[in-house]
Design a protein around this motif. Structure first.
Motif, PDB file in Angstrom:
ATOM      1  N   LEU A 164       0.809  -1.216   0.000  1.00  0.00           N
ATOM      2  CA  LEU A 164       0.000   0.000   0.000  1.00  0.00           C
ATOM      3  C   LEU A 164       0.846   1.271   0.000  1.00  0.00           C
ATOM      4  N   ARG A 165       1.827   1.357   0.879  1.00  0.00           N
ATOM      5  CA  ARG A 165       2.654   2.571   0.956  1.00  0.00           C
ATOM      6  C   ARG A 165       3.469   2.742  -0.325  1.00  0.00           C
ATOM      7  N   ALA A 166       3.903   1.658  -0.944  1.00  0.00           N
ATOM      8  CA  ALA A 166       4.656   1.730  -2.194  1.00  0.00           C
ATOM      9  C   ALA A 166       3.761   2.224  -3.335  1.00  0.00           C
ATOM     10  N   ALA A 167       2.487   1.838  -3.320  1.00  0.00           N
ATOM     11  CA  ALA A 167       1.555   2.331  -4.337  1.00  0.00           C
ATOM     12  C   ALA A 167       1.425   3.850  -4.225  1.00  0.00           C
ATOM     13  N   TRP A 168       1.374   4.354  -3.006  1.00  0.00           N
ATOM     14  CA  TRP A 168       1.336   5.802  -2.789  1.00  0.00           C
ATOM     15  C   TRP A 168       2.633   6.449  -3.283  1.00  0.00           C
ATOM     16  N   ASP A 169       3.765   5.824  -3.014  1.00  0.00           N
ATOM     17  CA  ASP A 169       5.058   6.339  -3.496  1.00  0.00           C
ATOM     18  C   ASP A 169       5.057   6.427  -5.021  1.00  0.00           C
ATOM     19  N   ASP A 170       4.528   5.407  -5.678  1.00  0.00           N
ATOM     20  CA  ASP A 170       4.482   5.387  -7.135  1.00  0.00           C
ATOM     21  C   ASP A 170       3.591   6.514  -7.653  1.00  0.00           C
ATOM     22  N   PHE A 171       2.456   6.705  -7.006  1.00  0.00           N
ATOM     23  CA  PHE A 171       1.526   7.768  -7.386  1.00  0.00           C
ATOM     24  C   PHE A 171       2.179   9.146  -7.262  1.00  0.00           C
ATOM     25  N   THR A 172       2.837   9.417  -6.142  1.00  0.00           N
ATOM     26  CA  THR A 172       3.460  10.730  -5.941  1.00  0.00           C
ATOM     27  C   THR A 172       4.644  10.941  -6.883  1.00  0.00           C
ATOM     28  N   LEU A 173       5.370   9.879  -7.197  1.00  0.00           N
ATOM     29  CA  LEU A 173       6.460   9.979  -8.160  1.00  0.00           C
ATOM     30  C   LEU A 173       5.911  10.358  -9.535  1.00  0.00           C
ATOM     31  N   GLY A 174       4.799   9.748  -9.918  1.00  0.00           N
ATOM     32  CA  GLY A 174       4.152  10.078 -11.186  1.00  0.00           C
ATOM     33  C   GLY A 174       3.666  11.512 -11.227  1.00  0.00           C
ATOM     34  N   LEU A 175       3.103  11.994 -10.135  1.00  0.00           N
ATOM     35  CA  LEU A 175       2.653  13.391 -10.084  1.00  0.00           C
ATOM     36  C   LEU A 175       3.829  14.362 -10.223  1.00  0.00           C
ATOM     37  N   ARG A 176       4.930  14.034  -9.574  1.00  0.00           N
ATOM     38  CA  ARG A 176       6.099  14.919  -9.575  1.00  0.00           C
ATOM     39  C   ARG A 176       6.753  15.002 -10.955  1.00  0.00           C
ATOM     40  N   HIS A 177       6.758  13.909 -11.705  1.00  0.00           N
ATOM     41  CA  HIS A 177       7.483  13.880 -12.974  1.00  0.00           C
ATOM     42  C   HIS A 177       6.583  13.698 -14.195  1.00  0.00           C
ATOM     43  N   GLY A 178       5.286  13.714 -14.017  1.00  0.00           N
ATOM     44  CA  GLY A 178       4.362  13.445 -15.115  1.00  0.00           C
ATOM     45  C   GLY A 178       4.510  14.345 -16.309  1.00  0.00           C
ATOM     46  N   SER A 179       4.925  15.584 -16.104  1.00  0.00           N
ATOM     47  CA  SER A 179       5.041  16.527 -17.222  1.00  0.00           C
ATOM     48  C   SER A 179       6.339  16.356 -18.005  1.00  0.00           C
ATOM     49  N   GLU A 180       7.227  15.498 -17.546  1.00  0.00           N
ATOM     50  CA  GLU A 180       8.529  15.347 -18.193  1.00  0.00           C
ATOM     51  C   GLU A 180       8.564  14.227 -19.224  1.00  0.00           C
ATOM     52  N   PHE A 181       7.438  13.533 -19.422  1.00  0.00           N
ATOM     53  CA  PHE A 181       7.415  12.394 -20.326  1.00  0.00           C
ATOM     54  C   PHE A 181       6.635  12.692 -21.593  1.00  0.00           C
ATOM     55  N   GLU A 182       7.225  12.313 -22.713  1.00  0.00           N
ATOM     56  CA  GLU A 182       6.547  12.405 -24.008  1.00  0.00           C
ATOM     57  C   GLU A 182       5.692  11.157 -24.245  1.00  0.00           C
ATOM     58  N   LYS A 183       6.304   9.984 -24.001  1.00  0.00           N
ATOM     59  CA  LYS A 183       5.612   8.708 -24.196  1.00  0.00           C
ATOM     60  C   LYS A 183       6.077   7.727 -23.129  1.00  0.00           C
ATOM     61  N   ILE A 184       5.128   6.947 -22.629  1.00  0.00           N
ATOM     62  CA  ILE A 184       5.457   5.845 -21.730  1.00  0.00           C
ATOM     63  C   ILE A 184       4.776   4.597 -22.282  1.00  0.00           C
ATOM     64  N   ALA A 185       5.596   3.614 -22.640  1.00  0.00           N
ATOM     65  CA  ALA A 185       5.091   2.328 -23.107  1.00  0.00           C
ATOM     66  C   ALA A 185       5.229   1.338 -21.956  1.00  0.00           C
ATOM     67  N   ILE A 186       4.124   0.729 -21.590  1.00  0.00           N
ATOM     68  CA  ILE A 186       4.122  -0.265 -20.521  1.00  0.00           C
ATOM     69  C   ILE A 186       3.810  -1.607 -21.168  1.00  0.00           C
ATOM     70  N   TYR A 187       4.699  -2.573 -20.971  1.00  0.00           N
ATOM     71  CA  TYR A 187       4.330  -3.897 -21.460  1.00  0.00           C
ATOM     72  C   TYR A 187       4.312  -4.874 -20.304  1.00  0.00           C
ATOM     73  N   GLY A 188       3.283  -5.719 -20.356  1.00  0.00           N
ATOM     74  CA  GLY A 188       3.086  -6.648 -19.262  1.00  0.00           C
ATOM     75  C   GLY A 188       2.304  -7.865 -19.702  1.00  0.00           C
ATOM     76  N   ASN A 189       1.825  -8.600 -18.716  1.00  0.00           N
ATOM     77  CA  ASN A 189       1.122  -9.842 -19.004  1.00  0.00           C
ATOM     78  C   ASN A 189      -0.021 -10.107 -18.024  1.00  0.00           C
ATOM     79  N   LYS A 190      -0.518  -9.032 -17.419  1.00  0.00           N
ATOM     80  CA  LYS A 190      -1.614  -9.173 -16.455  1.00  0.00           C
ATOM     81  C   LYS A 190      -2.688  -8.137 -16.795  1.00  0.00           C
TER      82      LYS A 190
END
Length: 126
Positions: A67-93
């Motif tokens: 749970l706390r790591a999910a919050w860390d991920d969310f805040t990291l995304g908010l802090r740097h969200g404007s710095e990305f042109e494209k994010i490709a996520i590949y997975g299997n779930k």
């Protein structure tokens, strides 16, 4: 002895003329994982002005977040969200595709989910 790996590996990959940030998430991410990785990401993105960053996130070995790591991920995304042109996520779930759609709300660039690494790279290079 059975050791369960978890964490995030960061790299810089070059495919053709394109350079992108490469992240591989493994296991169930913890707050301690983010305490280590966040300063590295902050430092790597600190001087980026233009062009914006392209990123490839490999979630094929990701089981989820505490749970706390999910919050860390969310805040990291908010802090740097404007710095990305494209994010490709590949997975299997199936839940990874859902999370990629939610991530679009917080990232100023494009975010897209793929089930194939090659399709993800082709999209980043397109």
């Amino acid at each position: 002895m059975n050791v369960k790996k978890h964490g995030i590996a960061i790299g810089i990959d070059r495919v053709g003329d394109e350079v992108f940030l490469s992240l591989k998430a493994r296991g169930t991410l913890t707050h301690q994982d983010y305490e280590i990785i966040t300063p590295m990401i902050d430092s790597a993105l600190k001087e980026v002005q233009s062009p914006k960053v392209k990123a490839l996130i490999d979630g094929t070995e990701l089981d989820g977040w505490e749970l706390r790591a999910a919050w860390d991920d969310f805040t990291l995304g908010l802090r740097h969200g404007s710095e990305f042109e494209k994010i490709a996520i590949y997975g299997n779930k199936s839940w990874q595709e859902t999370l990629s759609k939610i991530g679009r709300w917080f990232i100023s660039g494009e975010v897209k989910y793929f089930e194939s690494e090659q399709d993800a790279i082709d999209w980043l290079n397109g």
